[in-house]
Design an enzyme around this catalytic site. Sequence first.
Site, PDB file in Angstrom:
ATOM      1  N   GLY A  44       0.641  -1.323   0.426  1.00  0.00           N
ATOM      2  CA  GLY A  44       0.203   0.173  -0.093  1.00  0.00           C
ATOM      3  C   GLY A  44       0.789   1.457  -0.245  1.00  0.00           C
ATOM      4  O   GLY A  44       0.581   2.263  -0.625  1.00  0.00           O
ATOM      5  N   GLU A  98       3.493   4.907   5.086  1.00  0.00           N
ATOM      6  CA  GLU A  98       2.998   3.873   5.178  1.00  0.00           C
ATOM      7  C   GLU A  98       1.848   4.722   4.382  1.00  0.00           C
ATOM      8  O   GLU A  98       1.941   5.896   5.241  1.00  0.00           O
ATOM      9  CB  GLU A  98       3.004   3.519   7.000  1.00  0.00           C
ATOM     10  CG  GLU A  98       2.129   2.716   7.069  1.00  0.00           C
ATOM     11  CD  GLU A  98       1.682   1.509   6.028  1.00  0.00           C
ATOM     12  OE1 GLU A  98       1.781   1.433   4.882  1.00  0.00           O
ATOM     13  OE2 GLU A  98       1.379  -0.040   7.376  1.00  0.00           O
ATOM     14  N   ASP A  99       1.037   3.708   4.255  1.00  0.00           N
ATOM     15  CA  ASP A  99      -0.012   4.220   3.647  1.00  0.00           C
ATOM     16  C   ASP A  99      -1.109   4.495   4.763  1.00  0.00           C
ATOM     17  O   ASP A  99      -1.254   6.169   4.540  1.00  0.00           O
ATOM     18  CB  ASP A  99      -1.105   3.595   3.106  1.00  0.00           C
ATOM     19  CG  ASP A  99      -1.166   2.434   3.303  1.00  0.00           C
ATOM     20  OD1 ASP A  99      -1.147   1.821   4.180  1.00  0.00           O
ATOM     21  OD2 ASP A  99      -1.474   1.253   2.275  1.00  0.00           O
ATOM     22  N   ASP A 102      -4.152   2.071  10.959  1.00  0.00           N
ATOM     23  CA  ASP A 102      -4.491   1.807  12.006  1.00  0.00           C
ATOM     24  C   ASP A 102      -5.219   1.225  13.258  1.00  0.00           C
ATOM     25  O   ASP A 102      -5.731   2.063  14.168  1.00  0.00           O
ATOM     26  CB  ASP A 102      -5.595   1.045  11.397  1.00  0.00           C
ATOM     27  CG  ASP A 102      -6.866  -0.445  11.111  1.00  0.00           C
ATOM     28  OD1 ASP A 102      -7.889   1.259  11.282  1.00  0.00           O
ATOM     29  OD2 ASP A 102      -7.448  -0.439  10.682  1.00  0.00           O
ATOM     30  N   LEU A 107       2.135  -1.124  12.146  1.00  0.00           N
ATOM     31  CA  LEU A 107       3.646   0.075  12.448  1.00  0.00           C
ATOM     32  C   LEU A 107       4.477   0.272  13.959  1.00  0.00           C
ATOM     33  O   LEU A 107       5.664  -0.242  13.349  1.00  0.00           O
ATOM     34  CB  LEU A 107       3.218   1.957  12.348  1.00  0.00           C
ATOM     35  CG  LEU A 107       3.102   2.857  12.230  1.00  0.00           C
ATOM     36  CD1 LEU A 107       4.177   2.795  10.500  1.00  0.00           C
ATOM     37  CD2 LEU A 107       3.656   4.376  12.661  1.00  0.00           C
ATOM     38  N   PHE A 151     -14.234   2.365   5.507  1.00  0.00           N
ATOM     39  CA  PHE A 151     -13.365   1.484   4.480  1.00  0.00           C
ATOM     40  C   PHE A 151     -12.683   2.210   3.393  1.00  0.00           C
ATOM     41  O   PHE A 151     -13.620   2.698   1.835  1.00  0.00           O
ATOM     42  CB  PHE A 151     -13.767  -0.078   4.122  1.00  0.00           C
ATOM     43  CG  PHE A 151     -13.055  -0.657   3.535  1.00  0.00           C
ATOM     44  CD1 PHE A 151     -11.682  -1.600   4.424  1.00  0.00           C
ATOM     45  CD2 PHE A 151     -12.217  -0.203   2.306  1.00  0.00           C
ATOM     46  CE1 PHE A 151     -10.998  -2.202   4.127  1.00  0.00           C
ATOM     47  CE2 PHE A 151     -11.219  -1.662   1.572  1.00  0.00           C
ATOM     48  CZ  PHE A 151     -10.507  -2.305   2.954  1.00  0.00           C
ATOM     49  N   ARG A 164      -6.083  -0.380  -5.912  1.00  0.00           N
ATOM     50  CA  ARG A 164      -4.821   0.518  -5.231  1.00  0.00           C
ATOM     51  C   ARG A 164      -4.575   2.115  -6.291  1.00  0.00           C
ATOM     52  O   ARG A 164      -3.529   3.576  -6.216  1.00  0.00           O
ATOM     53  CB  ARG A 164      -3.427  -0.390  -5.469  1.00  0.00           C
ATOM     54  CG  ARG A 164      -4.126  -1.045  -4.484  1.00  0.00           C
ATOM     55  CD  ARG A 164      -2.232  -1.878  -4.905  1.00  0.00           C
ATOM     56  NE  ARG A 164      -1.899  -3.212  -3.862  1.00  0.00           N
ATOM     57  CZ  ARG A 164      -2.167  -3.285  -2.009  1.00  0.00           C
ATOM     58  NH1 ARG A 164      -2.525  -2.282  -1.918  1.00  0.00           N
ATOM     59  NH2 ARG A 164      -2.516  -4.130  -1.191  1.00  0.00           N
TER      60      ARG A 164
HETATM   61  P1  IMP Z   1      -2.824  -1.504  11.318  1.00  0.00           P
HETATM   62  O1  IMP Z   1      -2.219  -2.300  11.657  1.00  0.00           O
HETATM   63  O2  IMP Z   1      -4.353  -2.234  11.993  1.00  0.00           O
HETATM   64  O3  IMP Z   1      -2.201  -0.490  11.565  1.00  0.00           O
HETATM   65  O4  IMP Z   1      -3.191  -1.729  10.004  1.00  0.00           O
HETATM   66  C1  IMP Z   1      -2.411  -0.520   9.336  1.00  0.00           C
HETATM   67  C2  IMP Z   1      -2.555  -1.445   7.429  1.00  0.00           C
HETATM   68  O5  IMP Z   1      -4.002  -2.205   7.117  1.00  0.00           O
HETATM   69  C3  IMP Z   1      -2.300  -0.387   6.557  1.00  0.00           C
HETATM   70  O6  IMP Z   1      -1.333  -1.284   6.348  1.00  0.00           O
HETATM   71  C4  IMP Z   1      -3.604  -1.250   5.614  1.00  0.00           C
HETATM   72  O7  IMP Z   1      -2.576  -2.197   4.514  1.00  0.00           O
HETATM   73  C5  IMP Z   1      -4.244  -2.191   6.304  1.00  0.00           C
HETATM   74  N1  IMP Z   1      -5.538  -0.785   6.276  1.00  0.00           N
HETATM   75  C6  IMP Z   1      -5.970  -0.677   7.503  1.00  0.00           C
HETATM   76  N2  IMP Z   1      -7.351   0.549   7.114  1.00  0.00           N
HETATM   77  C7  IMP Z   1      -7.643   0.707   5.498  1.00  0.00           C
HETATM   78  C8  IMP Z   1      -8.434   1.303   4.603  1.00  0.00           C
HETATM   79  O8  IMP Z   1      -9.239   1.654   5.515  1.00  0.00           O
HETATM   80  N3  IMP Z   1      -8.163   0.479   3.269  1.00  0.00           N
HETATM   81  C9  IMP Z   1      -7.810  -0.535   2.782  1.00  0.00           C
HETATM   82  N4  IMP Z   1      -6.355  -0.615   3.660  1.00  0.00           N
HETATM   83  C10 IMP Z   1      -6.638  -0.516   5.462  1.00  0.00           C
HETATM   84 MG    MG Z   2      -0.803  -1.559   4.608  1.00  0.00          MG
END
Ligand code: IMP
Ligand code: MG
Length: 181
Positions: A44, A98-99, A102, A107, A151, A164
């Site tokens: 991403g 990072e994109d 969440d 991270l 989402f 993407r």
């Molecule tokens: P975390 O470990 O929960 O912070 O997840 C982060 C990862 O979840 C990101 O790098 C994305 O790949 C994915 N992610 C979280 N939210 C979204 C979203 O709204 N759309 C698409 N991918 C997401």
């Molecule tokens: Mg990601």
Amino acid sequence: MVDPDIDHVLLSAGEIEARVAAMARDIDRRREGAEITAVGVLTGGFVFLADLVRRLRGPVRVGFVRAASYGEGTRPGELTVEILTDREIEGRDVLLVEDIVDTGRSLAGLLRTLAGHRPRSLRTAVLLDKKARREVEVPLDHVGFPVPDEFLVGYGLDYAGRYRNLPYVGVLRRSVYEGGG
Ligand code: IMP
Ligand code: MG
């Protein structure tokens, strides 16, 4: 043209471009050393990384990491981190790109692994911050936009590997992932 699977555009290509340029200026101002090693999180982070590094003025190296979590059901899975540019970390001023953040688990895991490779400094640049869902505190040095708990796809973000390439960040229509139409 907005993709028919998109409910609405959250951030336009123009808004993103302006914000990424401002983030790059900020990163240049706060450089610790002469050179930055920008490490993008696959998959991403690749669009944000590509736009960000082209806005940076000083010397830049580019590397990639991949993080995958394998979970069953709703249990958070174990995070596997693969550093694809191993020798580029030690002694470098690393900027993890990072994109979206969440829960913060990806991270946090990435930072832990990268820190183990002894960079000179380690900072983060994240385009989207879905703060409401945070479970693990992570240091965010450069943030693009706070975003709501919806989402999102586009500008690197996918749903089942698609969208993407959209130049904007949009909210995916529920009917796409809930089925039925
Ligand atoms: P975390 O470990 O929960 O912070 O997840 C982060 C990862 O979840 C990101 O790098 C994305 O790949 C994915 N992610 C979280 N939210 C979204 C979203 O709204 N759309 C698409 N991918 C997401
Ligand atoms: Mg990601």
